[in-house]
Design an enzyme around this catalytic site. Structure first.
Site, PDB file in Angstrom:
ATOM      1  N   CYS A 191       0.839  -1.207   0.000  1.00 15.25           N
ATOM      2  CA  CYS A 191       0.000   0.000   0.000  1.00 15.25           C
ATOM      3  C   CYS A 191       0.873   1.256   0.000  1.00 15.25           C
ATOM      4  O   CYS A 191       1.380   1.663   1.045  1.00 15.25           O
ATOM      5  CB  CYS A 191      -0.929  -0.016   1.217  1.00 15.25           C
ATOM      6  SG  CYS A 191      -2.000   1.434   1.301  1.00 15.25           S
ATOM      7  N   CYS A 205      -0.412   4.166   2.023  1.00 14.63           N
ATOM      8  CA  CYS A 205      -0.207   3.992   3.469  1.00 14.63           C
ATOM      9  C   CYS A 205       1.256   4.199   3.853  1.00 14.63           C
ATOM     10  O   CYS A 205       1.551   4.852   4.844  1.00 14.63           O
ATOM     11  CB  CYS A 205      -0.607   2.582   3.903  1.00 14.63           C
ATOM     12  SG  CYS A 205      -2.154   1.996   3.214  1.00 14.63           S
ATOM     13  N   ASP A 206       2.163   3.609   3.091  1.00 11.36           N
ATOM     14  CA  ASP A 206       3.556   3.501   3.547  1.00 11.36           C
ATOM     15  C   ASP A 206       4.561   4.315   2.739  1.00 11.36           C
ATOM     16  O   ASP A 206       5.731   4.401   3.124  1.00 11.36           O
ATOM     17  CB  ASP A 206       3.992   2.020   3.528  1.00 11.36           C
ATOM     18  CG  ASP A 206       3.150   1.182   4.487  1.00 11.36           C
ATOM     19  OD1 ASP A 206       2.670   1.746   5.483  1.00 11.36           O
ATOM     20  OD2 ASP A 206       2.981  -0.017   4.232  1.00 11.36           O
TER      21      ASP A 206
HETATM   22  P1  FAD Z   1     -10.712  -5.309   6.579  1.00  8.32           P
HETATM   23  O1  FAD Z   1      -9.892  -4.397   7.387  1.00  8.32           O
HETATM   24  O2  FAD Z   1     -10.155  -6.041   5.445  1.00  8.32           O
HETATM   25  O3  FAD Z   1     -11.523  -6.253   7.537  1.00  8.32           O
HETATM   26  C1  FAD Z   1     -12.273  -7.314   7.046  1.00  8.32           C
HETATM   27  C2  FAD Z   1     -12.841  -8.087   8.211  1.00  8.32           C
HETATM   28  O4  FAD Z   1     -13.756  -9.059   7.710  1.00  8.32           O
HETATM   29  C3  FAD Z   1     -11.813  -8.837   9.048  1.00  8.32           C
HETATM   30  O5  FAD Z   1     -12.091  -8.631  10.404  1.00  8.32           O
HETATM   31  C4  FAD Z   1     -12.047 -10.299   8.689  1.00  8.32           C
HETATM   32  O6  FAD Z   1     -11.745 -11.192   9.763  1.00  8.32           O
HETATM   33  C5  FAD Z   1     -13.548 -10.267   8.436  1.00  8.32           C
HETATM   34  N1  FAD Z   1     -14.078 -11.359   7.626  1.00  8.32           N
HETATM   35  C6  FAD Z   1     -13.749 -11.708   6.352  1.00  8.32           C
HETATM   36  N2  FAD Z   1     -14.465 -12.781   5.974  1.00  8.32           N
HETATM   37  C7  FAD Z   1     -15.268 -13.107   7.044  1.00  8.32           C
HETATM   38  C8  FAD Z   1     -16.226 -14.128   7.279  1.00  8.32           C
HETATM   39  N3  FAD Z   1     -16.503 -15.048   6.357  1.00  8.32           N
HETATM   40  N4  FAD Z   1     -16.836 -14.173   8.474  1.00  8.32           N
HETATM   41  C9  FAD Z   1     -16.575 -13.242   9.415  1.00  8.32           C
HETATM   42  N5  FAD Z   1     -15.687 -12.238   9.237  1.00  8.32           N
HETATM   43  C10 FAD Z   1     -15.032 -12.191   8.067  1.00  8.32           C
HETATM   44  N6  FAD Z   1      -5.353   2.290   5.352  1.00  8.32           N
HETATM   45  C11 FAD Z   1      -5.168   3.539   5.834  1.00  8.32           C
HETATM   46  O7  FAD Z   1      -6.108   4.338   5.817  1.00  8.32           O
HETATM   47  N7  FAD Z   1      -3.972   3.913   6.388  1.00  8.32           N
HETATM   48  C12 FAD Z   1      -2.923   3.062   6.478  1.00  8.32           C
HETATM   49  O8  FAD Z   1      -1.846   3.455   6.957  1.00  8.32           O
HETATM   50  C13 FAD Z   1      -3.088   1.741   5.989  1.00  8.32           C
HETATM   51  N8  FAD Z   1      -2.078   0.852   6.064  1.00  8.32           N
HETATM   52  C14 FAD Z   1      -2.256  -0.411   5.576  1.00  8.32           C
HETATM   53  C15 FAD Z   1      -1.204  -1.318   5.670  1.00  8.32           C
HETATM   54  C16 FAD Z   1      -1.375  -2.614   5.233  1.00  8.32           C
HETATM   55  C17 FAD Z   1      -0.208  -3.581   5.335  1.00  8.32           C
HETATM   56  C18 FAD Z   1      -2.617  -3.016   4.652  1.00  8.32           C
HETATM   57  C19 FAD Z   1      -2.804  -4.429   4.174  1.00  8.32           C
HETATM   58  C20 FAD Z   1      -3.660  -2.109   4.532  1.00  8.32           C
HETATM   59  C21 FAD Z   1      -3.486  -0.802   4.988  1.00  8.32           C
HETATM   60  N9  FAD Z   1      -4.496   0.135   4.891  1.00  8.32           N
HETATM   61  C22 FAD Z   1      -4.338   1.390   5.395  1.00  8.32           C
HETATM   62  C23 FAD Z   1      -5.785  -0.197   4.261  1.00  8.32           C
HETATM   63  C24 FAD Z   1      -6.845  -0.479   5.348  1.00  8.32           C
HETATM   64  O9  FAD Z   1      -6.313  -1.408   6.260  1.00  8.32           O
HETATM   65  C25 FAD Z   1      -8.112  -1.031   4.707  1.00  8.32           C
HETATM   66  O10 FAD Z   1      -8.587  -0.112   3.746  1.00  8.32           O
HETATM   67  C26 FAD Z   1      -9.185  -1.246   5.751  1.00  8.32           C
HETATM   68  O11 FAD Z   1      -8.737  -2.099   6.774  1.00  8.32           O
HETATM   69  C27 FAD Z   1     -10.447  -1.830   5.139  1.00  8.32           C
HETATM   70  O12 FAD Z   1     -11.346  -2.009   6.163  1.00  8.32           O
HETATM   71  P2  FAD Z   1     -12.576  -3.033   6.050  1.00  8.32           P
HETATM   72  O13 FAD Z   1     -13.277  -2.930   7.346  1.00  8.32           O
HETATM   73  O14 FAD Z   1     -13.327  -2.794   4.806  1.00  8.32           O
HETATM   74  O15 FAD Z   1     -11.937  -4.473   5.867  1.00  8.32           O
END
Ligand code: FAD
Ligand code: NAP
Length: 325
Positions: A137, A140-141
């Site tokens: 990302c 992010c980084d």
């Molecule tokens: P996710 O965070 O992907 O969460 C998905 C959730 O769904 C998880 O809890 C998982 O366990 C759950 N899940 C999936 N399938 C199932 C199922 N079948 N049953 C029950 N639960 C399930 N964004 C920023 O804004 N700033 C940053 O500095 C940043 N740094 C990042 C660094 C890294 C290494 C990565 C990978 C991403 C980064 N991001 C950053 C992006 C950010 O993390 C994501 O945009 C954000 O987390 C998305 O949120 P979400 O809630 O949509 O999904």
């Protein structure tokens, strides 16, 4: 089999699911969050977060997610340590889901916040140097590589956009692609080729991310030419893997509309899916922004729309009782 019943069932515990829970709980919907295999979501696998509003100093991703969970629980959310393995959307509200534990979850509204995962190359050093030079990302980084030499791996829109973005911080960006032409749109390619901070290494694959995770992190990439087989090295401080993301939508195949990459389709500008009472928020419905703050924003929208849906549903149920009586 135990059945857990709620007005608002949320699948996923990243920023989208947690924000939906905070709003849902405060609106009296007594949400249940099924957390999945990655409680707290993607931010739990990173370290420094510097762009989530409200914090002047750098915060840690896992800490931010603990705080979101604590806030959601404080206002009345129930957290479930389970993963949904089956779901029935065909009959409309209430929606029934089955957890890996064998427990059943029933919700009048369903909020899908299952997120997406970056695809990784799966080569040596990638995991060990994650957060220590290897990232997926740039938004992010990228900031952590100011003035340093970085590489981006991939040839699609994401890779080209990441390379262009990184030139805001780095004077020396190398795009590494396994073929001799890019998959990305022409307009992006034009911008890439016109940018003198970016060079492209064609027909190269990364065999290994090299460096010491405990001392200095990534130092160089070991490459192989996909045409000649010749080996080479590229010294870099940071490497961004940009070969696509996979939304966690397996569960919804054949049940909800998806785009060609598997992201859930919603009514534009809303978190509404085609099934009344089913909302999608965060990375699972957004292949463009993919940020914690946008995920939280759409989680809020899902909860507000869920509340409106429930008000209409409960009014209709009362009317039906009055007419029947
Ligand atoms: P996710 O965070 O992907 O969460 C998905 C959730 O769904 C998880 O809890 C998982 O366990 C759950 N899940 C999936 N399938 C199932 C199922 N079948 N049953 C029950 N639960 C399930 N964004 C920023 O804004 N700033 C940053 O500095 C940043 N740094 C990042 C660094 C890294 C290494 C990565 C990978 C991403 C980064 N991001 C950053 C992006 C950010 O993390 C994501 O945009 C954000 O987390 C998305 O949120 P979400 O809630 O949509 O999904
Ligand atoms: P993508 O289009 O699938 O491209 C992935 C790239 O990574 C391809 O160039 C592919 O190489 C390469 N790749 C895949 N696996 C690899 C491996 N194991 N080793 C080395 N290289 C590998 O993914 P994306 O760029 O993330 O885009 C996904 C979707 O989102 C697309 O529909 C895209 O248009 C869209 N998107 C749009 C925008 C925008 O409109 N601004 C921005 C980002 C994404 P090959 O080319 O050889 O297959």
């Amino acid at each position: 089999m135990t059945t857990h019943t709620t007005r608002m069932l949320i699948i996923g515990s990243g920023p989208a699911g947690m924000t939906a829970a905070i709003y849902g709980a405060r609106a009296g919907m007594q949400p249940i969050v099924v957390q999945g295999l990655q409680p707290g979501g993607q931010l739990t696998i990173t370290t420094d977060v510097e762009n989530y509003p409200g914090f002047r100093d750098i915060i840690q991703g896992p800490w931010l997610m603990q705080e979101m969970q604590a806030q959601a629980e404080h206002v009345g959310t129930r957290m479930m340590w389970d993963t949904i393995v089956d779901i029935d959307l065909a009959g409309g509200s209430p929606f029934r889901a089955i957890g890996d534990s064998g427990e059943e979850y029933v919700g009048d509204v369903l909020v899908i916040a299952t997120g997406a995962q970056a695809k990784w190359l799966g080569v040596a050093g990638e995991q060990e140097l994650g957060g220590k030079g290897v990232s997926a990302c740039a938004t992010c980084d990228g900031f952590f590589y100011r003035g340093k030499k970085v590489a981006v791996i991939g040839g699609g829109n994401t890779a080209v956009e990441e390379a262009l973005y990184l030139t805001n911080h780095s004077p020396d960006v190398t795009l590494i692609h396994r073929r001799d032409s890019l998959r990305s749109e022409k307009i992006l390619q034009d911008r890439l080729f016109a940018n003198d901070k970016i060079s492209v290494l064609w027909n190269k694959e990364v065999l290994r991310f090299a460096g010491d995770p405990l001392a200095g992190g990534l130092t160089h990439l070991e490459l192989r030419d996909t045409v000649t087989g010749a080996a080479s090295q590229l010294p870099v401080d940071g490497a961004f893997v940009a070969i696509g993301h996979a939304p966690a939508t397996e569960l919804f195949k054949g049940k909800l509309e998806m785009d060609e990459s598997g992201y859930l389709m919603v009514e534009p500008g809303t978190p509404k899916t085609a099934i009344p009472g089913v909302f999608a928020c965060g990375d699972v419905m957004d292949h463009t922004y993919r940020q914690a703050v946008t995920a939280a924003g759409t989680g809020c929208m899902a909860a507000l729309d869920a509340e409106r849906f429930l008000a209409t549903l409960e009014f209709a149920r009362k009317e039906a009782v009055v007419i029947a009586g």
